[in-house]
Design a protein around this motif. Structure first.
Motif, mmCIF file in Angstrom:
data_model
loop_
_atom_site.group_PDB
_atom_site.id
_atom_site.type_symbol
_atom_site.label_atom_id
_atom_site.label_comp_id
_atom_site.label_asym_id
_atom_site.label_seq_id
_atom_site.Cartn_x
_atom_site.Cartn_y
_atom_site.Cartn_z
ATOM 1 N N ASN A 153 57.035 80.345 -44.794
ATOM 2 C CA ASN A 153 57.048 81.848 -44.726
ATOM 3 C C ASN A 153 56.828 82.500 -45.882
ATOM 4 O O ASN A 153 57.487 83.510 -45.940
ATOM 5 N N LEU A 154 55.997 82.113 -46.729
ATOM 6 C CA LEU A 154 55.584 82.880 -47.976
ATOM 7 C C LEU A 154 54.463 83.564 -47.972
ATOM 8 O O LEU A 154 53.412 83.446 -47.146
ATOM 9 N N ASN A 155 54.290 84.698 -48.605
ATOM 10 C CA ASN A 155 52.988 85.632 -48.640
ATOM 11 C C ASN A 155 52.062 84.845 -49.769
ATOM 12 O O ASN A 155 52.392 84.315 -50.643
ATOM 13 N N PHE A 156 50.708 84.811 -49.283
ATOM 14 C CA PHE A 156 49.823 84.451 -50.152
ATOM 15 C C PHE A 156 48.469 85.226 -50.411
ATOM 16 O O PHE A 156 48.123 85.947 -49.347
ATOM 17 N N GLY A 200 48.812 89.941 -45.476
ATOM 18 C CA GLY A 200 49.909 90.858 -45.630
ATOM 19 C C GLY A 200 50.435 90.557 -47.139
ATOM 20 O O GLY A 200 50.879 89.331 -47.209
ATOM 21 N N ILE A 201 50.954 91.651 -47.612
ATOM 22 C CA ILE A 201 51.492 91.322 -48.861
ATOM 23 C C ILE A 201 52.947 92.236 -49.187
ATOM 24 O O ILE A 201 52.556 93.408 -48.748
ATOM 25 N N ALA A 229 52.103 84.460 -53.550
ATOM 26 C CA ALA A 229 52.310 85.700 -54.259
ATOM 27 C C ALA A 229 53.616 86.307 -53.712
ATOM 28 O O ALA A 229 53.559 87.183 -52.568
ATOM 29 N N ASP A 230 54.547 86.193 -54.225
ATOM 30 C CA ASP A 230 56.019 86.438 -53.471
ATOM 31 C C ASP A 230 57.089 86.712 -54.596
ATOM 32 O O ASP A 230 56.689 86.691 -56.093
#
Length: 268
Positions: A103-106, A118-119, A154-155
């Motif tokens: 469940n990470l932003n990328f 979404g970031i 990108a987290d």
């Protein structure tokens, strides 16, 4: 004698404000005047390096740049492409499925565009993303992508720390998985890293690896440091680079690149 110096950008040539100090500019100018090639070697795409090339007056056909962490090698005006690597559709889906487990932003990089589902605002506000207009993409659109330059988790630093070792253990046999900043974990084609790219460029220019220097600070710079004879780490570098370095220069806030070039001009 050194004939080519490969220099990383973020936290190496650029300080924390993402500026190039006058000392660094003058040192690069001096090296160029002595006939030494200056090669910017960055994880950024070419379009995000082009302004820096212009600032250093190396945005021309006589100079070269390594972008996308070695996935793309071209001349300074991007009219000659020496090397390019892409993730195909199956690889892209495989990587996204792995990232979604945590469940990470990328973000997904394709040519001159950066896409995201979404970031987090705290990540979007990082200086490295200054001026970037992210394009929205849907899971269905991702499933149809035919070529991708790279995918970046990108987290927050904390979230990446929680899973980086597990992800590397599961994916590094298939892809080049490297940490480029505390907030970024990058997935690239297996044959894309700065060291492979630097070797391809050196062969294209008919130089010798003994004539090459590399300056960097982070894990994604390690491969080019391992290839170059002169291995220079910034004082702010990841410990793994400090261990490999033949010379440790000043940090990014104190014109470490200028100090490194001064050292190379005196000792090589």
């Amino acid at each position: 004698m050194v004939k080519l110096i490969a220099i990383d950008l973020d936290d190496t040539l650029l300080n924390t404000k993402k500026d190039i100090t006058n000392e660094n500019k003058e040192a690069i100018k001096k090296a160029l005047e002595k006939g030494i090639k200056i090669v910017i070697a960055s994880g950024r795409p070419f379009f995000r390096v082009s302004q820096i090339l212009k600032e250093l007056v190396i945005d021309n056909e006589k100079n070269f740049v390594i972008s996308y962490n070695g996935g793309y090698v071209s001349n300074g005006c991007n009219t000659v492409i020496i090397k390019k690597e892409f993730l195909n559709n199956n690889e892209t889906i495989d990587i996204v499925n792995e990232i979604n487990k945590y469940n990470l932003n990328f973000t997904i990089y394709i040519d001159d565009d950066i896409y995201t589902l979404g970031i987090k605002e705290e990540i979007r506000e990082k200086l490295v993303f200054k001026g970037i207009n992210f394009k929205k993409i849907t899971p269905e659109e991702i499933s149809k992508l035919t070529h991708v330059n790279k995918i970046i988790i990108a987290d927050t630093e904390e979230r990446i720390k929680e899973c980086v070792e597990k992800i590397k253990a599961d994916m590094s046999h298939k892809y080049n998985v490297v940490r480029s900043t505390p907030n970024f974990l990058e997935f690239l084609p297996k044959n894309a890293n700065k060291g492979i790219a630097l070797k391809a460029l050196v062969e294209y220019l008919k130089l010798d690896e003994k004539e090459i220097a590399a300056i960097g600070d982070e894990e994604n710079d390690l491969s080019m440091m391992e290839y170059a004879k002169y291995k220079i780490a910034m004082a702010n570098a990841n410990p793994i680079l400090l261990e490999q370095a033949t010379f440790i220069t000043l940090d990014q806030e104190h014109s470490g690149v200028a100090k490194a070039i001064e050292y190379l001009l005196l000792t090589s």
